[in-house]
Design an enzyme around this catalytic site. Sequence first.
Site, PDB file in Angstrom:
ATOM      1  N   GLU A   1     -16.953 -63.034  45.121  1.00 13.45           N
ATOM      2  CA  GLU A   1     -18.098 -63.944  45.101  1.00 13.45           C
ATOM      3  C   GLU A   1     -18.594 -64.236  46.515  1.00 13.45           C
ATOM      4  O   GLU A   1     -19.791 -64.233  46.790  1.00 13.45           O
ATOM      5  CB  GLU A   1     -17.722 -65.268  44.419  1.00 13.45           C
ATOM      6  CG  GLU A   1     -17.264 -65.118  42.987  1.00 13.45           C
ATOM      7  CD  GLU A   1     -15.748 -64.961  42.854  1.00 13.45           C
ATOM      8  OE1 GLU A   1     -15.120 -64.262  43.687  1.00 13.45           O
ATOM      9  OE2 GLU A   1     -15.190 -65.550  41.904  1.00 13.45           O
TER      10      GLU A   1
ATOM     11  N   CYS B   1     -14.607 -70.339  46.805  1.00 14.00           N
ATOM     12  CA  CYS B   1     -15.887 -69.715  46.461  1.00 14.00           C
ATOM     13  C   CYS B   1     -16.845 -70.738  45.857  1.00 14.00           C
ATOM     14  O   CYS B   1     -18.044 -70.712  46.135  1.00 14.00           O
ATOM     15  CB  CYS B   1     -15.676 -68.548  45.504  1.00 14.00           C
ATOM     16  SG  CYS B   1     -14.971 -67.104  46.316  1.00 14.00           S
TER      17      CYS B   1
HETATM   18 ZN   LIG Z   1     -12.846 -67.051  45.654  1.00 13.78          ZN
END
Ligand SMILES: [Zn+2]
Length: 137
Positions: free
Chosen positions: A57, A95
């Site tokens: 991500e 993330c």
């Molecule tokens: Zn991550």
Amino acid sequence: MKVDEQALIRAALAARNNAYAPYSGFRVGAALLAEDGTIYTGCNVECASFSATNCAERTALFKAVSEGRRSFRALAVVGGKEDWADAQPSPCGVCRQALYEFCQEDLLVLLARDEEHFTRCTLGQLLPLGFGPEKVR
Ligand SMILES: [Zn+2]
């Protein structure tokens, strides 16, 4: 502009093929749709020094940001262990925080096994009461 969810998931699945995960075997692909329609993909990249590992991500997000994008509409995430038939990936906390820096709480997030099996949620659901740029500026 309607989000082509299947195309975004296909892009994430293709990115997963490039995952470098020799230590965990947990291979992840991500595809981030920018407001202008461009799709930025990423895979996880592990390192022998584990703390240097980067998630799929953030790879996709940082590629997009490094090319000047600051506004996004949707993210697809796929992956897991090789026998991932029942896997449903979910972005890690780091993330989620990085996405929160650039994305609205209503960012569509697709947690997918394949183009037909996925869960829709939003960044706000993944990171409720998030701490973002508006708290600092
Ligand atoms: Zn991550």
